[in-house]
Design a protein around this motif. Structure first.
Motif, PDB file in Angstrom:
ATOM      1  N   LEU A  78     -36.882   2.881 -62.524  1.00 28.21           N
ATOM      2  CA  LEU A  78     -37.271   2.254 -63.982  1.00 28.21           C
ATOM      3  C   LEU A  78     -38.141   2.324 -64.610  1.00 28.21           C
ATOM      4  N   CYS A  79     -38.212   1.923 -65.959  1.00 26.27           N
ATOM      5  CA  CYS A  79     -39.830   2.369 -66.615  1.00 26.27           C
ATOM      6  C   CYS A  79     -39.558   0.950 -68.023  1.00 26.27           C
ATOM      7  N   LEU A  80     -41.040   0.966 -67.690  1.00 24.22           N
ATOM      8  CA  LEU A  80     -41.083  -0.090 -68.289  1.00 24.22           C
ATOM      9  C   LEU A  80     -41.824   0.534 -69.973  1.00 24.22           C
ATOM     10  N   CYS A  81     -41.349   0.337 -71.425  1.00 17.09           N
ATOM     11  CA  CYS A  81     -41.260   0.971 -72.156  1.00 17.09           C
ATOM     12  C   CYS A  81     -42.316  -0.448 -73.291  1.00 17.09           C
ATOM     13  N   HIS A  82     -42.865   0.551 -74.076  1.00 18.99           N
ATOM     14  CA  HIS A  82     -43.568  -0.314 -75.319  1.00 18.99           C
ATOM     15  C   HIS A  82     -42.716   0.053 -76.742  1.00 18.99           C
ATOM     16  N   VAL A  83     -42.474  -1.086 -76.969  1.00 22.24           N
ATOM     17  CA  VAL A  83     -41.577  -0.974 -78.895  1.00 22.24           C
ATOM     18  C   VAL A  83     -42.871  -1.677 -79.645  1.00 22.24           C
ATOM     19  N   VAL A  84     -42.392  -0.853 -80.728  1.00 22.53           N
ATOM     20  CA  VAL A  84     -43.031  -1.465 -81.415  1.00 22.53           C
ATOM     21  C   VAL A  84     -42.081  -1.949 -82.659  1.00 22.53           C
ATOM     22  N   MET A  85     -41.651  -2.943 -83.115  1.00 25.66           N
ATOM     23  CA  MET A  85     -40.820  -3.635 -84.168  1.00 25.66           C
ATOM     24  C   MET A  85     -40.492  -2.871 -85.354  1.00 25.66           C
ATOM     25  N   TYR A 102     -42.198  -5.041 -74.636  1.00 24.22           N
ATOM     26  CA  TYR A 102     -41.687  -4.263 -73.535  1.00 24.22           C
ATOM     27  C   TYR A 102     -40.660  -4.705 -73.071  1.00 24.22           C
ATOM     28  N   THR A 103     -40.261  -3.694 -72.487  1.00 21.34           N
ATOM     29  CA  THR A 103     -38.660  -3.808 -71.876  1.00 21.34           C
ATOM     30  C   THR A 103     -38.612  -2.460 -71.220  1.00 21.34           C
ATOM     31  N   TRP A 104     -37.664  -3.234 -70.193  1.00 21.01           N
ATOM     32  CA  TRP A 104     -37.008  -1.989 -68.926  1.00 21.01           C
ATOM     33  C   TRP A 104     -35.940  -0.975 -69.079  1.00 21.01           C
ATOM     34  N   LYS A 115     -43.470   5.456 -72.782  1.00 19.17           N
ATOM     35  CA  LYS A 115     -43.382   5.336 -71.589  1.00 19.17           C
ATOM     36  C   LYS A 115     -44.470   4.446 -71.499  1.00 19.17           C
ATOM     37  N   GLU A 116     -45.038   3.456 -70.485  1.00 17.96           N
ATOM     38  CA  GLU A 116     -46.170   2.661 -69.761  1.00 17.96           C
ATOM     39  C   GLU A 116     -46.515   2.781 -68.624  1.00 17.96           C
ATOM     40  N   LEU A 117     -45.135   2.652 -67.425  1.00 21.74           N
ATOM     41  CA  LEU A 117     -44.908   3.022 -66.183  1.00 21.74           C
ATOM     42  C   LEU A 117     -43.912   2.822 -65.710  1.00 21.74           C
ATOM     43  N   CYS A 118     -43.207   3.667 -64.526  1.00 18.06           N
ATOM     44  CA  CYS A 118     -42.358   4.053 -64.281  1.00 18.06           C
ATOM     45  C   CYS A 118     -42.190   3.959 -62.493  1.00 18.06           C
ATOM     46  N   PHE A 119     -41.162   4.065 -61.655  1.00 22.65           N
ATOM     47  CA  PHE A 119     -41.492   3.885 -60.270  1.00 22.65           C
ATOM     48  C   PHE A 119     -39.654   3.395 -59.679  1.00 22.65           C
TER      49      PHE A 119
END
Length: 138
Positions: A78-85, A102-104, A115-119
């Motif tokens: 899974l990755c937490l993604c940063h999206v700008v509207m 932010y969305t997974w 990409k903010e973080l993944c694990f």
């Protein structure tokens, strides 16, 4: 299990203020829209954080609840993604265009998202291993 073999993940709630170009000074009022995301590892030791994203300064309150994930987890990536509207095509005019969200996402972030973080999540074998450890302690 707080050790080098686990990631700590914590939830944060944030608000933002627009930063002007004049020596990075903040505008007077914070935006009333709240944004949520997670941080991990050392950031979870803090009660609050400040980040800069584009023309906005975010003030994050870190929750006290922590999740622990083994570095060797074998589940879904899974990755937490940063999206700008403003980078999305949407017909909703009521959406604040300059606020991020932010969305997974499974595997990797879509084009235009950062990409903010993944694990890896815990797979069935990881869960069984954790349950056996708990069973042995009790």
């Amino acid at each position: 299990p707080i050790d080098a073999e686990h990631h700590r993940v914590c939830i944060a709630a944030g608000s933002s203020a627009k930063v002007t170009s004049e020596a990075n000074s903040e505008s007077d009022a914070r935006d009333p829209h709240q944004v949520f995301r997670v941080f991990y590892d050392a950031a979870c030791d803090k009660k609050s954080l400040v980040t800069f994203e584009g023309e906005r300064k975010f003030f994050w309150d870190i929750g006290t609840e922590k999740l622990f994930l083994p570095h060797t987890a074998t589940g879904i990536h899974l990755c937490l993604c940063h999206v700008v509207m403003s980078k999305l095509k949407t017909s909703q005019e009521s959406v604040k265009k300059d606020l991020p969200f932010y969305t997974w996402v499974e595997s990797k972030c879509p084009k235009g998202a950062k990409k903010e973080l993944c694990f890896n999540t815990m797979g069935p074998a990881d869960v069984l291993n954790a349950v056996h450890l708990v069973d042995e302690v009790v």
